[in-house]
Design an enzyme around this catalytic site. Structure first.
Site, short mmCIF file in Angstrom:
data_model
loop_
_atom_site.label_atom_id
_atom_site.label_comp_id
_atom_site.label_asym_id
_atom_site.label_seq_id
_atom_site.Cartn_x
_atom_site.Cartn_y
_atom_site.Cartn_z
N MET A 1 24.67 42.17 47.04
CA MET A 1 25.96 41.53 46.79
C MET A 1 26.21 41.36 45.29
O MET A 1 27.35 41.49 44.83
CB MET A 1 26.06 40.19 47.50
CG MET A 1 26.11 40.32 49.02
SD MET A 1 27.37 41.47 49.62
CE MET A 1 28.85 40.75 48.96
N GLU A 2 25.16 41.12 44.54
CA GLU A 2 25.31 40.99 43.09
C GLU A 2 25.74 42.32 42.46
O GLU A 2 26.60 42.35 41.58
CB GLU A 2 24.01 40.48 42.46
CG GLU A 2 23.73 39.02 42.73
CD GLU A 2 23.30 38.68 44.16
OE1 GLU A 2 23.28 37.48 44.50
OE2 GLU A 2 22.99 39.60 44.95
N ASP B 1 42.96 44.88 34.79
CA ASP B 1 43.61 43.79 34.06
C ASP B 1 43.93 44.17 32.62
O ASP B 1 45.02 43.88 32.12
CB ASP B 1 42.72 42.54 34.09
CG ASP B 1 43.35 41.38 33.34
OD1 ASP B 1 44.51 41.03 33.65
OD2 ASP B 1 42.69 40.83 32.46
#
Length: 162
Positions: free
Chosen positions: A117-118, A132
């Site tokens: 998950m990391e 972004d």
């Protein structure tokens, strides 16, 4: 029948108890990608994006995300990470107007639970950061796919995507 490990006796969510598991060296490598247009590709390559060095910021974002995975993924254990590395590769076919930055996140720990998950969170955060920082130049970017490439250590053994 497979036992559901993230539910208590009342059928409600719980974080799995890993206190009895052996500490082993565990690694995971995940990949994500951002497809973008030629203008954004040139900005990143030439370092002319108005917000700064896109890949440098994305790299730091990926590292920070790996370190903070337990804060955003509810059932993840807070882990002491031994290492996090974020690498980028370009997949470019100018003849077909295809520009894609590939993101590889590798995470390592020594502990009772894995770091899949990391690694996935790190790759995802790096991709989101690229979006972004470049969205003013075009919002047509596509993120993904994001996937686990490999993992080592733990009870379930090693895994490598074919």
């Amino acid at each position: 029948m497979t036992e559901l490990t993230h539910f208590n006796e009342q059928g409600r969510a719980k974080m799995v108890d890993v206190s009895e598991k052996n500490e082993t060296v565990r690694t995971a490598k995940a990949k994500s990608a951002v497809s973008l247009n030629n203008d954004i590709y040139q900005q990143i390559k030439d370092g002319t994006n108005k917000k700064g060095d896109v890949l440098a910021v994305a790299q730091v974002a990926g590292i920070m995300a790996a370190k903070n995975t337990a804060q955003v993924i509810p059932m993840c254990h807070p882990l002491s990470l031994s290492g996090v590395d974020i690498e980028f590769q370009w997949n470019v076919d100018q003849g077909h107007n295809h520009f894609e930055v590939l993101i590889f996140a590798t995470v390592k720990t020594k502990g009772p639970t894995g770091v899949e998950m990391e690694a996935l969170t790190a790759a995802s955060a790096a991709a989101l950061t690229i979006y972004d920082m470049c969205k003013a130049a075009g919002k047509e970017m596509v993120i993904g796919p994001t996937l686990l490439l490999e993992k080592t250590g733990g009870k379930s053994g090693d895994y490598s995507r074919s």
